[in-house]
Design an enzyme around this catalytic site. Structure first.
Site, PDB file in Angstrom:
ATOM      1  N   ASP A   1      -2.497   9.474   7.591  1.00 35.31           N
ATOM      2  CA  ASP A   1      -1.651   8.447   6.958  1.00 35.31           C
ATOM      3  C   ASP A   1      -0.295   8.992   6.561  1.00 35.31           C
ATOM      4  OD1 ASP A   1      -4.421   7.104   6.632  1.00 35.31           O
ATOM      5  OD2 ASP A   1      -2.900   5.591   6.188  1.00 35.31           O
TER       6      ASP A   1
ATOM      7  N   ASN B   1      -5.428  11.498   4.755  1.00 42.74           N
ATOM      8  CA  ASN B   1      -6.158  10.560   5.622  1.00 42.74           C
ATOM      9  C   ASN B   1      -7.295   9.964   4.795  1.00 42.74           C
ATOM     10  OD1 ASN B   1      -6.500   9.340   8.268  1.00 42.74           O
ATOM     11  ND2 ASN B   1      -8.400  10.502   8.412  1.00 42.74           N
TER      12      ASN B   1
ATOM     13  N   ARG C   1       0.869  -1.189   0.000  1.00 39.96           N
ATOM     14  CA  ARG C   1       0.000   0.000   0.000  1.00 39.96           C
ATOM     15  C   ARG C   1       0.902   1.234   0.000  1.00 39.96           C
ATOM     16  NH1 ARG C   1      -4.736   0.222   4.249  1.00 39.96           N
ATOM     17  NH2 ARG C   1      -5.668   1.502   2.604  1.00 39.96           N
TER      18      ARG C   1
END
Ligand code: MRU
Length: 347
Positions: free
Chosen positions: A237, A247, A89
């Site tokens: 994030d 985020n 990711r």
């Protein structure tokens, strides 16, 4: 609830399978790197700080069975494992931060025998996990001054126990308020398309005895208009050097709404979420995910006509101007962000 989202047990990584919540609390034993890659991709383990924790253990899992004492081959293997894990990711900085911490242990100890480096890598992975536990509690400590008895707080996605090792960032602030005897009311956005708010945040907050009310994402504006929300707090994030924050998709909309309604908008994140090498949010890589997540309800039941075109970014970026303060484990960062992030996070 005494939960640990990630741990090392019986020579494997043990995680809570978050795709099974709230129906069942299932623990998964992860014995191979490819299983871990899939678990990350499929959000069985998720949330930026949790990805940092699992990165450390994942790197160890990937190299622990390396045979022999060929240092060059060992470092090559480590790089291969790191690149593979990093390809799972793209957005959460913590995943890469965890991997880089592991790599630097190997590089700094490259003159030691391979078994020794392996031991040091295991110790480093455990340290990353312990540091997250402490960091989240420090975020809670610094957040305390912003939350008062009776406050109604809106949040999105899940930035709690399940997104960290065992306490949470945005939800950690709420747990700390509760420990301090403040009664908060939390509104949780359901967080389409994968419903982390509905499935995880409400489950976790209820278990912790916090008053939580679920809303659909498109209800936030009217809730604010009615004066029902006093504060917004979210996780992050990745945070750029100027304070722009990535985020979960939908966070930007909440920040714009909060700004319009003059409601403070806080971001809670550990120092490991900051990416000071990037100047602003435009440089944050945003994960695009499978259309099926939008076209079928949690992959199970189609909710659209077949073949409909879909845009499915997993994150958005909130510009720093919309953020009232960033609450970190190193202290509270307030505007001007470029200057204060350098002062507080780099110290
Ligand atoms: O796609 P997810 O569920 O991993 O997204 C998680 C979030 O957006 C969280 O808010 C963020 O990682 C902070 S978690 C403390």
């Amino acid at each position: 609830m005494n939960l640990k989202t990630i741990s090392w047990k019986n020579n494997s990584i043990r995680i809570i399978d978050q795709t099974k919540l709230p129906g069942k609390l299932v623990f998964l034993k992860i014995r191979s790197l490819s299983l871990l890659w899939r678990a990350i991709k499929e959000l069985k383990v998720r949330g930026a700080p949790a990805l940092g924790g699992v990165a450390g253990l994942g790197v160890y899992l990937g190299i622990k069975d390396f045979k022999g004492d060929d240092k060059k081959a060992f470092l090559r293997k480590l790089k291969e494992v790191s690149d593979y894990l990093g390809s799972s990711r793209p957005t959460a900085r913590n995943l890469f931060w965890g991997i880089e911490r592991m790599q630097s242990v190997a590089v700094n100890n490259r003159h030691s025998p391979v078994p020794e480096i392996k031991k040091l890598l295991f110790a480093q992975a455990q340290k990353i996990i312990e540091e997250d536990r402490q960091a989240c509690r420090r975020i809670g400590f610094y957040a305390a001054r912003f939350f008062h008895d009776g406050d109604a707080v809106l949040t999105i996605c899940n930035a709690g126990i399940l997104a960290t090792i065992d306490y949470g960032t945005a939800l950690g602030a709420i747990y700390r308020a509760k420990e301090d005897g403040k009664r908060l009311k939390v509104y949780a956005c359901e967080t389409r398309p994968l419903l982390q708010g509905a499935r995880l945040t409400t489950w976790e907050l209820r278990h912790q005895g916090v008053d939580v009310t679920l809303i659909c994402d498109n209800m936030a504006a009217s809730l604010m208009r009615e004066g029902k929300v006093k504060k917004v707090i979210t996780g992050a994030d990745r945070i750029a050097a100027n304070g722009d924050t990535a985020n979960k998709i939908g966070t930007l909309g909440l920040a714009v709404l909060a700004n319009y309604h003059k409601i403070p908008f806080y971001v809670a994140a550990p120092a490991s979420t900051f990416d000071l090498k990037i100047k602003n949010g435009r440089q944050i890589p945003i994960e695009q995910r499978d259309a099926k997540e939008v076209t079928s309800l949690f992959f199970k039941q189609p909710i659209t006509a077949k073949g409909v075109k879909v845009y499915n970014p997993a994150f958005d970026v909130t510009p720093h101007e919309l953020i009232t303060a960033i609450i970190t484990d190193q202290g509270v960062v307030e505007p001007p962000y470029s200057k204060n992030i350098r002062k507080i996070i780099c110290k």
